[in-house]
Scaffold this motif. Structure first.
Motif, mmCIF file in Angstrom:
data_model
loop_
_atom_site.group_PDB
_atom_site.id
_atom_site.type_symbol
_atom_site.label_atom_id
_atom_site.label_comp_id
_atom_site.label_asym_id
_atom_site.label_seq_id
_atom_site.Cartn_x
_atom_site.Cartn_y
_atom_site.Cartn_z
ATOM 1 N N ALA A 108 0.851 -1.188 0.000
ATOM 2 C CA ALA A 108 0.000 0.000 0.000
ATOM 3 C C ALA A 108 0.889 1.242 0.000
ATOM 4 N N HIS A 109 0.563 2.219 -0.827
ATOM 5 C CA HIS A 109 1.441 3.371 -1.026
ATOM 6 C C HIS A 109 1.733 4.141 0.269
ATOM 7 N N LEU A 110 0.743 4.310 1.131
ATOM 8 C CA LEU A 110 0.961 5.108 2.332
ATOM 9 C C LEU A 110 1.503 4.288 3.499
ATOM 10 N N ARG A 111 1.173 3.004 3.560
ATOM 11 C CA ARG A 111 1.580 2.190 4.702
ATOM 12 C C ARG A 111 2.833 1.355 4.431
ATOM 13 N N GLY A 112 3.053 0.979 3.171
ATOM 14 C CA GLY A 112 4.177 0.108 2.830
ATOM 15 C C GLY A 112 5.536 0.620 3.285
ATOM 16 N N PRO A 113 5.881 1.895 3.015
ATOM 17 C CA PRO A 113 7.201 2.390 3.430
ATOM 18 C C PRO A 113 7.437 2.324 4.934
ATOM 19 N N GLY A 114 6.360 2.212 5.731
ATOM 20 C CA GLY A 114 6.536 2.079 7.173
ATOM 21 C C GLY A 114 7.340 0.852 7.564
ATOM 22 N N TYR A 115 7.311 -0.190 6.729
ATOM 23 C CA TYR A 115 8.069 -1.406 7.035
ATOM 24 C C TYR A 115 9.571 -1.159 7.015
ATOM 25 N N PHE A 116 10.019 -0.071 6.392
ATOM 26 C CA PHE A 116 11.455 0.222 6.399
ATOM 27 C C PHE A 116 11.952 0.568 7.804
ATOM 28 N N THR A 117 11.045 0.831 8.743
ATOM 29 C CA THR A 117 11.489 1.049 10.123
ATOM 30 C C THR A 117 12.124 -0.216 10.698
ATOM 31 N N THR A 118 11.732 -1.397 10.176
ATOM 32 C CA THR A 118 12.364 -2.631 10.663
ATOM 33 C C THR A 118 13.843 -2.663 10.294
ATOM 34 N N VAL A 119 14.162 -2.184 9.090
ATOM 35 C CA VAL A 119 15.566 -2.140 8.650
ATOM 36 C C VAL A 119 16.341 -1.124 9.481
#
Length: 349
Positions: free
Chosen positions: A79-90
């Protein structure tokens, strides 16, 4: 556990757990590292052990969410707005690796977390951006992008930092390869910022902007430049042990100051937008996991300014990082209390 949106914030819920919740690890980790730099070892150590616990709990929660709600977990990823949030794991993994190396000189734990961060970065980068490219139904620019996209830059620069820290602690020949990895990620993160920031600034200036649109991750506009500054400063410090870095010193120093100056420019702008959002427009101030994305840049600005002052041998910026460290510590404390109150309220209900 069930989660429902409430006026007091978001109650912790496995299905609706924010993809960006590892921002908690990012914020705690960088405030801990800044405390170490500012000679507050007790604060640094306490936050370090707290961060280990937070990291383990979040890994378990994310794993459970992927197992019990795979459609939501992987649907959010594309999802465009939520997907980049997963980069917080990195970024969170990379910063925890840096804590192990800087605070405890534990290179083994740092190396393991660094390797895990690389796997996460490769998987998320090519999954998220490939999906954004090929999906048939896409939002318009004003509905599909926000400051959270810059978490991809933060994740990339977190790998640059942990690579540079590993290079400083390992012998040859790995030192050369690790420094090249750090340099490559630093350059890629800078290029990614230019691409994304152009779109974000265009969205700022040419589309209607409501208080609800100014989500806390817009502080990543500054945080992405701050972490790029920190990575550049570490490359400068590593230059004596890598000939190709020594030959690039004028470039490294110039771009490091460029990143720092750009991040500094954002601070008054973001403060003014915050006054507009909460003061003029009376937007409610309630706990949201996304607020960790606003705490992190404050701590990172303190850390990067301290490290740049040391790497560039300026000597006249010593007071600035200390001010931002205390601001970041207060912001972290307020947000952490807000999180605990929201969790307690969720348990009661």
């Amino acid at each position: 556990m069930t989660v429902t949106p409430r006026k007091g914030g978001l109650v912790l819920n496995l299905e609706d757990l924010s993809p960006a919740y590892f921002g908690l690890v990012m914020a705690t980790g960088i405030v801990s590292l800044a405390a170490f730099m500012m000679e507050h070892p007790s604060i640094a150590t306490a936050l370090f052990y707290l961060n280990i616990a937070q990291y383990i709990v979040l890994c378990l929660l994310y794993g459970l969410r992927a197992w019990r709600y795979p459609r939501r977990f992987f649907g959010d990823m594309v999802a465009h707005l939520r997907g980049p949030g997963y980069f917080t794991t990195v970024a969170g993994t990379g910063i925890l690796a840096s804590q192990f190396m800087v605070l405890h000189e534990n290179t083994t734990a740092g190396l393991i977390l660094w390797m895990f961060a690389i796997l996460l970065w490769v998987g998320l980068t090519y999954t998220i951006f490939t999906a954004f490219t090929v999906k048939r139904s896409k939002p318009t620019l004003d509905k599909g992008i926000n400051g959270g996209w810059l978490l991809a830059v933060v994740a990339t620069q977190a790998l640059s930092i942990s690579s540079a820290l590993l290079a400083a602690r390992m012998g040859q020949p790995y030192r050369l390869e690790l420094n090249l990895m750090a340099l490559s990620m630093w350059l890629w993160g800078g290029m990614l910022y230019i691409w994304m920031m152009s779109l974000i600034f265009y969205r700022y200036a040419f589309f209607e902007f409501s208080p609800g649109d100014l989500a806390p991750p817009y502080w990543i506009n500054m945080g992405a430049m701050a972490i790029s500054t920190l990575a550049g400063s570490l490359l400068i410090l590593n230059a004596p042990h890598a000939p190709y870095l020594a030959s690039l010193l004028p470039f490294l120093k110039g771009f490091t100051v460029f990143y720092w100056a750009t991040g500094t420019w954002w601070i008054p702008m973001l403060l003014l937008l915050g006054i507009w959002r909460y003061g003029y427009e009376r937007f409610p101030f309630e706990y949201d996991p996304l607020y960790w994305g606003a705490v992190f840049p404050l701590g990172m600005y303190a850390a990067c300014t301290w490290q740049m002052d040391r790497a560039m041998e300026f000597g006249f910026l010593a007071g600035l990082p200390r001010v931002f460290f205390y601001v970041a510590l207060v912001a972290w404390t307020i947000t952490f209390i807000g999180m605990l109150r929201t969790l307690a309220r969720g348990l009661r209900h």
